[in-house]
Design a protein around this motif. Structure first.
Motif, short mmCIF file in Angstrom:
data_model
loop_
_atom_site.label_atom_id
_atom_site.label_comp_id
_atom_site.label_asym_id
_atom_site.label_seq_id
_atom_site.Cartn_x
_atom_site.Cartn_y
_atom_site.Cartn_z
N VAL A 69 -5.19 -6.79 -1.28
CA VAL A 69 -5.27 -8.00 -0.23
C VAL A 69 -6.11 -7.91 0.87
CG1 VAL A 69 -3.85 -8.40 1.52
CG2 VAL A 69 -2.48 -7.69 -0.98
N ARG A 70 -7.09 -7.10 0.62
CA ARG A 70 -7.82 -6.90 1.84
C ARG A 70 -8.92 -7.49 1.53
NH1 ARG A 70 -3.65 -6.97 4.58
NH2 ARG A 70 -2.97 -5.44 6.14
N LYS A 71 -9.59 -6.61 0.47
CA LYS A 71 -10.97 -6.72 0.48
C LYS A 71 -11.10 -8.07 -0.93
CE LYS A 71 -13.00 -2.06 0.66
NZ LYS A 71 -12.03 -1.07 0.90
N GLU A 72 -9.80 -8.27 -2.05
CA GLU A 72 -10.21 -8.84 -3.38
C GLU A 72 -9.40 -11.08 -2.28
OE1 GLU A 72 -10.50 -8.93 -6.30
OE2 GLU A 72 -11.98 -6.71 -6.32
N LEU A 73 -8.20 -10.23 -1.52
CA LEU A 73 -7.69 -11.75 -1.30
C LEU A 73 -8.61 -12.10 0.50
CD1 LEU A 73 -4.31 -11.20 -2.94
CD2 LEU A 73 -6.01 -12.97 -3.57
N ASN A 74 -8.64 -10.78 1.02
CA ASN A 74 -9.79 -11.12 2.38
C ASN A 74 -7.80 -11.25 3.39
OD1 ASN A 74 -10.96 -10.51 3.57
ND2 ASN A 74 -12.54 -12.40 3.47
N LEU A 75 -6.71 -10.88 2.67
CA LEU A 75 -6.28 -11.29 3.74
C LEU A 75 -5.71 -10.81 4.81
CD1 LEU A 75 -3.53 -12.67 0.86
CD2 LEU A 75 -5.04 -14.07 2.47
N SER A 76 -5.19 -10.66 5.62
CA SER A 76 -4.75 -9.73 6.93
C SER A 76 -2.78 -9.63 6.96
CB SER A 76 -5.45 -10.67 8.53
OG SER A 76 -4.65 -11.63 9.19
N THR A 77 -2.83 -9.82 5.89
CA THR A 77 -1.00 -10.39 6.23
C THR A 77 -0.49 -8.82 5.92
OG1 THR A 77 -1.22 -11.64 4.33
CG2 THR A 77 0.95 -11.05 4.49
N PRO A 78 1.01 -8.57 6.97
CA PRO A 78 1.19 -7.09 8.07
C PRO A 78 1.64 -6.85 6.32
CG PRO A 78 2.16 -8.47 9.28
CD PRO A 78 0.90 -9.70 7.78
N ILE A 79 1.34 -4.96 6.02
CA ILE A 79 1.40 -4.19 4.93
C ILE A 79 2.25 -3.09 5.22
CG2 ILE A 79 0.73 -3.53 3.04
CD1 ILE A 79 -1.07 -4.61 2.40
N ILE A 80 3.48 -3.09 5.02
CA ILE A 80 4.53 -1.76 5.33
C ILE A 80 4.70 -1.08 4.02
CG2 ILE A 80 6.64 -1.08 6.47
CD1 ILE A 80 7.19 -3.37 8.01
N ILE A 81 4.17 0.09 3.95
CA ILE A 81 4.01 0.84 3.05
C ILE A 81 5.67 1.79 2.93
CG2 ILE A 81 3.20 3.53 1.75
CD1 ILE A 81 1.71 0.34 0.94
N ILE A 82 5.96 2.23 1.57
CA ILE A 82 7.64 2.84 2.02
C ILE A 82 7.23 4.16 0.77
CG2 ILE A 82 8.88 1.38 3.20
CD1 ILE A 82 10.12 0.56 0.52
N SER A 83 7.81 5.55 0.68
CA SER A 83 7.28 6.37 -0.21
C SER A 83 8.00 7.41 0.58
CB SER A 83 6.02 6.29 -0.03
OG SER A 83 5.61 7.42 -1.09
N SER A 84 8.16 8.13 -1.31
CA SER A 84 8.65 9.42 -1.19
C SER A 84 8.24 10.16 -0.82
CB SER A 84 10.09 9.63 -2.16
OG SER A 84 8.87 8.99 -3.33
N ALA A 85 6.79 9.74 -1.20
CA ALA A 85 5.19 10.88 -1.65
C ALA A 85 4.78 10.30 0.60
CB ALA A 85 4.52 10.51 -2.07
N GLY A 86 5.48 10.88 1.05
CA GLY A 86 5.26 11.22 2.55
C GLY A 86 4.32 11.85 2.99
N ASN A 87 3.34 13.04 2.31
CA ASN A 87 2.61 13.24 2.83
C ASN A 87 1.46 12.98 3.66
OD1 ASN A 87 0.19 12.55 1.15
ND2 ASN A 87 1.36 14.42 -0.67
N GLU A 88 1.31 13.53 4.70
CA GLU A 88 -0.31 13.18 5.41
C GLU A 88 -1.17 12.11 5.33
OE1 GLU A 88 -2.49 15.32 8.96
OE2 GLU A 88 -1.66 16.84 7.96
#
Length: 123
Positions: A69-88
């Motif tokens: 989204v950021r590099k190929e599409l060059n969009l600044s659309t907000p992205i929220i990541i959800i994950s059970s792999a919430g390690n640092e």
């Protein structure tokens, strides 16, 4: 008033259905994708106001999605990541790639809605 459009990328069907139900009830228009290929197809024909994505997905991970989204599409659309792999490391990598927010599972739909509204106010 136009409904805000969300793209929800989550391969856990039960969680996806629950979040989809709560988000639609909250007044959002939701496009659901269960794997990375669908996400790319949706992004080609649909421009969401915000993207919510799991990290672990078939074909195309949440990290690759942020990068795409950021590099190929060059969009600044907000992205929220959800994950059970919430390690640092995952959290830091997500932010370095351009994610706006990170929520660890188990996820509270009410908290997600608050975070979505916060991101959409910044736009």
């Amino acid at each position: 008033m136009n409904k805000k459009r969300l793209l929800l990328a989550e391969d856990d069907e039960l969680l996806a259905e629950l979040l989809n139900f709560r988000l639609e009830k909250g007044g959002y228009e939701v496009k659901l994708s269960c794997d990375g290929r669908e996400v790319k197809e949706h992004l080609a024909e649909y421009s969401p106001d915000l993207i919510i994505s799991d990290i672990m997905m078939p074909y195309f991970s949440g990290m690759e999605l942020i990068d795409y989204v950021r590099k190929e599409l060059n969009l600044s659309t907000p992205i929220i990541i959800i994950s059970s792999a919430g390690n640092e490391e995952n959290v830091l990598t997500a932010f370095e790639l351009g994610a706006n927010d990170f929520i660890s599972k188990p996820i509270s739909p009410s908290e997600l809605i608050v975070r979505i509204e916060r991101e959409l106010q910044k736009v």
